[in-house]
Write a protein that holds these residues in place. Structure first.
Motif, PDB file in Angstrom:
ATOM      1  N   ASP A   1      39.746 -72.857  84.400  1.00  0.00           N
ATOM      2  CA  ASP A   1      39.850 -71.708  83.501  1.00  0.00           C
ATOM      3  C   ASP A   1      41.266 -71.131  83.454  1.00  0.00           C
ATOM      4  OD1 ASP A   1      37.119 -71.845  82.833  1.00  0.00           O
ATOM      5  OD2 ASP A   1      36.587 -70.691  84.624  1.00  0.00           O
ATOM      6  N   ASN A   2      42.265 -72.015  83.503  1.00  0.00           N
ATOM      7  CA  ASN A   2      43.665 -71.621  83.415  1.00  0.00           C
ATOM      8  C   ASN A   2      44.086 -70.691  84.552  1.00  0.00           C
ATOM      9  OD1 ASN A   2      46.061 -72.108  81.842  1.00  0.00           O
ATOM     10  ND2 ASN A   2      46.015 -69.945  81.229  1.00  0.00           N
ATOM     11  N   ARG A   3      43.511 -70.900  85.736  1.00  0.00           N
ATOM     12  CA  ARG A   3      43.848 -70.089  86.904  1.00  0.00           C
ATOM     13  C   ARG A   3      44.417 -70.981  88.005  1.00  0.00           C
ATOM     14  NH1 ARG A   3      42.082 -65.036  86.559  1.00  0.00           N
ATOM     15  NH2 ARG A   3      42.082 -64.678  88.818  1.00  0.00           N
TER      16      ARG A   3
ATOM     17  N   LEU B   1      47.710 -79.927  80.779  1.00  0.00           N
ATOM     18  CA  LEU B   1      46.914 -78.847  81.349  1.00  0.00           C
ATOM     19  C   LEU B   1      45.508 -78.836  80.770  1.00  0.00           C
ATOM     20  CD1 LEU B   1      46.911 -76.409  83.245  1.00  0.00           C
ATOM     21  CD2 LEU B   1      47.798 -75.019  81.358  1.00  0.00           C
TER      22      LEU B   1
ATOM     23  N   GLU C   1      45.922 -65.835  86.841  1.00  0.00           N
ATOM     24  CA  GLU C   1      46.096 -66.566  85.587  1.00  0.00           C
ATOM     25  C   GLU C   1      47.388 -67.370  85.661  1.00  0.00           C
ATOM     26  OE1 GLU C   1      44.524 -67.209  81.585  1.00  0.00           O
ATOM     27  OE2 GLU C   1      43.736 -66.018  83.251  1.00  0.00           O
ATOM     28  N   LEU C   2      47.324 -68.638  85.232  1.00  0.00           N
ATOM     29  CA  LEU C   2      48.530 -69.460  85.192  1.00  0.00           C
ATOM     30  C   LEU C   2      49.479 -68.899  84.138  1.00  0.00           C
ATOM     31  CD1 LEU C   2      49.852 -71.996  86.383  1.00  0.00           C
ATOM     32  CD2 LEU C   2      48.684 -73.334  84.642  1.00  0.00           C
TER      33      LEU C   2
ATOM     34  N   TYR D   1      45.023 -75.839  91.122  1.00  0.00           N
ATOM     35  CA  TYR D   1      44.353 -75.393  89.900  1.00  0.00           C
ATOM     36  C   TYR D   1      42.905 -75.030  90.222  1.00  0.00           C
ATOM     37  CZ  TYR D   1      43.034 -75.247  84.961  1.00  0.00           C
ATOM     38  OH  TYR D   1      42.600 -74.847  83.727  1.00  0.00           O
TER      39      TYR D   1
ATOM     40  N   GLY E   1      52.513 -72.806  80.334  1.00  0.00           N
ATOM     41  CA  GLY E   1      51.776 -73.934  79.778  1.00  0.00           C
ATOM     42  C   GLY E   1      52.428 -75.237  80.190  1.00  0.00           C
TER      43      GLY E   1
END
Length: 261
Positions: free
Chosen positions: A137-139, A114, A154-155, A134, A158
């Motif tokens: 920014d982890n979204r 990731l 938000e994801l 994806y 992990g």
């Protein structure tokens, strides 16, 4: 070209002046020529930019489906499921994706983690039964489940909860064009940029890992029709020596002048 890029190239110009003697005056125009010609030799940055731009297009197009209700088997803004979202978005660019999250999870190339994911990558989740896009920014953008709508959020997991991260190659239509010389340049700026490129290659030597050397410069200048128009300017007289050959640059200058640039 940004002010930071011009300043950085001006710094290279200053260093080259110390290495090779007096260099042409540093200015934005000659810096632009220098950067454009250098991009022709290095190439990789242009390819990276094309891939990044392509990934962002996927994200932007996926955002156009935000608020669309979940519908099993759906592929339109009237109703769409998770794999239908991926299929519809990439299908706009001629990529025929299967309407199945597990099969979509085999497309493209694997991204190891990731931390290395980029906008536009596909995130496969839930043992392959769910997929999203994806957004950086982890979204993630996805169509979650019945009764919900396409959302960017938000994801929630992990690497341990991700089955696979896949990166699709940009189609030919999304490839970046070859770097071209900036328009509206005067003759002195063009010649200054060419000379700086030659001096840069001479300072680096032909055996560097980046492949920048006089042989590479001569190869580029021998095919300058893509940059300046017309036939090869150096022809067979271009030097392939492993040592700096400023004579070939002087010949380049003379032939440019003869062609009226």
């Amino acid at each position: 070209m940004s002010g930071q890029a011009v300043a950085a190239i001006a710094g290279i110009q200053s260093t080259l002046a110390q290495l090779r003697g007096d260099a042409p005056a540093a200015n934005a125009a000659s810096a632009s020529v220098f950067a454009s010609l250098l991009a022709q030799l290095s190439g990789g940055s242009a390819q990276t930019s094309a891939a990044d731009a392509w990934g962002q297009k996927i994200v932007d197009d996926a955002r156009g489906y935000l608020g669309t209700p979940y519908q099993l088997g759906g592929t339109t803004k009237s109703g769409i499921d998770c794999s239908g979202l991926v299929k519809s978005v990439v299908g706009q660019y001629g990529i025929q994706a299967p309407h199945d999250s597990g099969l979509q999870g085999r497309m493209g190339t694997e991204v190891p983690s990731l931390a290395e994911a980029k906008p536009g990558d596909l995130i496969v989740l839930n043992n392959g039964s769910h997929i999203g896009i994806y957004a950086g920014d982890n979204r993630i953008i996805h169509s979650p489940s019945p009764g919900k709508t396409v959302v960017e959020q938000e994801l929630w997991t992990g690497d341990a909860g991700i089955v696979s991260i896949r990166r699709l190659d940009p189609p030919a239509s999304a490839a970046a064009p070859a770097s071209a010389l900036p328009t509206g340049l005067d003759m002195q700026s063009v010649l200054a940029g060419l000379t700086l490129l030659g001096r840069f290659a001479g300072a680096m030597g032909s055996g560097t890992s980046g492949g920048l050397g006089v042989a590479g410069v001569s190869s580029l200048l021998g095919g300058t029709s893509s940059l300046l128009g017309g036939s090869s300017l150096l022809g067979s007289s271009a030097s392939t020596s492993s040592t700096p050959d400023l004579a070939s640059l002087e010949l380049q200058r003379w032939m440019l002048q003869q062609k009226g640039f």
